[in-house]
Design a protein around this motif. Structure first.
Motif, mmCIF file in Angstrom:
data_model
loop_
_atom_site.group_PDB
_atom_site.id
_atom_site.type_symbol
_atom_site.label_atom_id
_atom_site.label_comp_id
_atom_site.label_asym_id
_atom_site.label_seq_id
_atom_site.Cartn_x
_atom_site.Cartn_y
_atom_site.Cartn_z
ATOM 1 N N ALA A 87 0.848 -1.192 0.000
ATOM 2 C CA ALA A 87 0.000 0.000 0.000
ATOM 3 C C ALA A 87 0.886 1.245 0.000
ATOM 4 C CB ALA A 87 -0.918 0.005 1.215
ATOM 5 N N PRO A 89 2.022 5.161 0.724
ATOM 6 C CA PRO A 89 1.910 5.899 1.988
ATOM 7 C C PRO A 89 0.548 6.566 2.212
ATOM 8 C CG PRO A 89 4.040 6.321 0.990
ATOM 9 C CD PRO A 89 3.253 5.520 -0.005
ATOM 10 N N HIS A 90 -0.042 7.156 1.180
ATOM 11 C CA HIS A 90 -1.339 7.818 1.365
ATOM 12 C C HIS A 90 -2.415 6.817 1.746
ATOM 13 C CE1 HIS A 90 -3.005 6.522 -2.576
ATOM 14 N NE2 HIS A 90 -1.762 6.660 -2.999
ATOM 15 N N LEU A 91 -2.340 5.607 1.217
ATOM 16 C CA LEU A 91 -3.325 4.578 1.532
ATOM 17 C C LEU A 91 -3.038 3.949 2.902
ATOM 18 C CD1 LEU A 91 -5.813 3.023 0.830
ATOM 19 C CD2 LEU A 91 -4.458 1.580 -0.688
ATOM 20 N N THR A 92 -1.780 3.774 3.230
ATOM 21 C CA THR A 92 -1.412 3.254 4.549
ATOM 22 C C THR A 92 -1.941 4.183 5.643
ATOM 23 O OG1 THR A 92 0.573 2.201 3.668
ATOM 24 C CG2 THR A 92 0.527 2.583 6.024
ATOM 25 N N ARG A 93 -1.801 5.470 5.421
ATOM 26 C CA ARG A 93 -2.313 6.439 6.402
ATOM 27 C C ARG A 93 -3.827 6.318 6.530
ATOM 28 N NH1 ARG A 93 -2.434 10.457 9.595
ATOM 29 N NH2 ARG A 93 -3.369 12.485 9.232
ATOM 30 N N LEU A 95 -5.684 3.693 5.945
ATOM 31 C CA LEU A 95 -5.965 2.428 6.635
ATOM 32 C C LEU A 95 -5.744 2.565 8.140
ATOM 33 C CD1 LEU A 95 -4.228 0.032 4.097
ATOM 34 C CD2 LEU A 95 -6.690 0.133 4.536
ATOM 35 N N ASP A 96 -4.680 3.264 8.516
ATOM 36 C CA ASP A 96 -4.368 3.455 9.938
ATOM 37 C C ASP A 96 -5.377 4.362 10.635
ATOM 38 O OD1 ASP A 96 -2.150 1.819 9.664
ATOM 39 O OD2 ASP A 96 -0.714 3.477 9.543
ATOM 40 N N GLY A 101 -6.767 -0.904 8.813
ATOM 41 C CA GLY A 101 -5.480 -1.589 8.852
ATOM 42 C C GLY A 101 -5.367 -2.590 9.992
ATOM 43 N N THR A 106 -1.641 -6.021 6.516
ATOM 44 C CA THR A 106 -1.019 -5.212 5.474
ATOM 45 C C THR A 106 0.489 -5.334 5.619
ATOM 46 O OG1 THR A 106 -2.881 -3.674 5.615
ATOM 47 C CG2 THR A 106 -0.922 -2.898 4.466
ATOM 48 N N PRO A 108 4.532 -4.916 3.502
ATOM 49 C CA PRO A 108 5.207 -4.090 2.496
ATOM 50 C C PRO A 108 5.265 -4.688 1.088
ATOM 51 C CG PRO A 108 6.508 -4.185 4.509
ATOM 52 C CD PRO A 108 5.400 -5.169 4.661
#
Length: 130
Positions: A87, A89-93, A95-96, A101, A106, A108
């Protein structure tokens, strides 16, 4: 709004019960139904362990998150799993911040996800000792 309405979905099959669905483009209210349909179709076709490779995702809104949760439930109801890989970085954020998330594993890379999916007969692609 200038969001492209293009969502490109490609599939590969690293093991009998696993499908890796690479998602490219934007996941929004217009494109999320296509992702949901394709993901659930793969599960119905005997690939209950689904990995979404999200590296090429440019944008994802709440429609995309809702789709991921729906696919997770669908997979679990069929003794499968949903995992997310790569994912951005914008999507990881996203999700968090939303807690999604915490619901969906999830990692890397797709390779890391594949080493953690346990299916009858062992783990895919990683049969030799580490």
């Amino acid at each position: 709004m200038t969001h492209s309405q293009t969502l490109i979905l490609t599939v590969r099959y690293p093991a009998d019960s696993i499908a890796v669905l690479t998602v490219a483009g934007e996941i929004d209210v217009d494109s999320a139904p296509a992702l949901r349909t394709r993901a659930m179709e793969l599960i119905r076709q005997g690939r209950p362990h689904l990995v979404l490779d999200l590296a090429p995702v440019e944008f994802c809104d709440s429609s995309g998150l809702n789709t991921m949760i729906a696919v997770l439930r669908y997979a679990k109801d069929r003794h499968g799993s949903l995992s997310l890989a790569a994912a951005p970085p914008h999507l990881t954020r996203l999700l968090d911040v939303t807690g999604v998330g915490d619901l969906i594993p999830t990692l890397p890379t797709t390779a890391e996800v594949l080493t953690r999916i346990t299916v009858p007969g062992g783990t895919p692609e990683q049969q030799e000792p580490s």
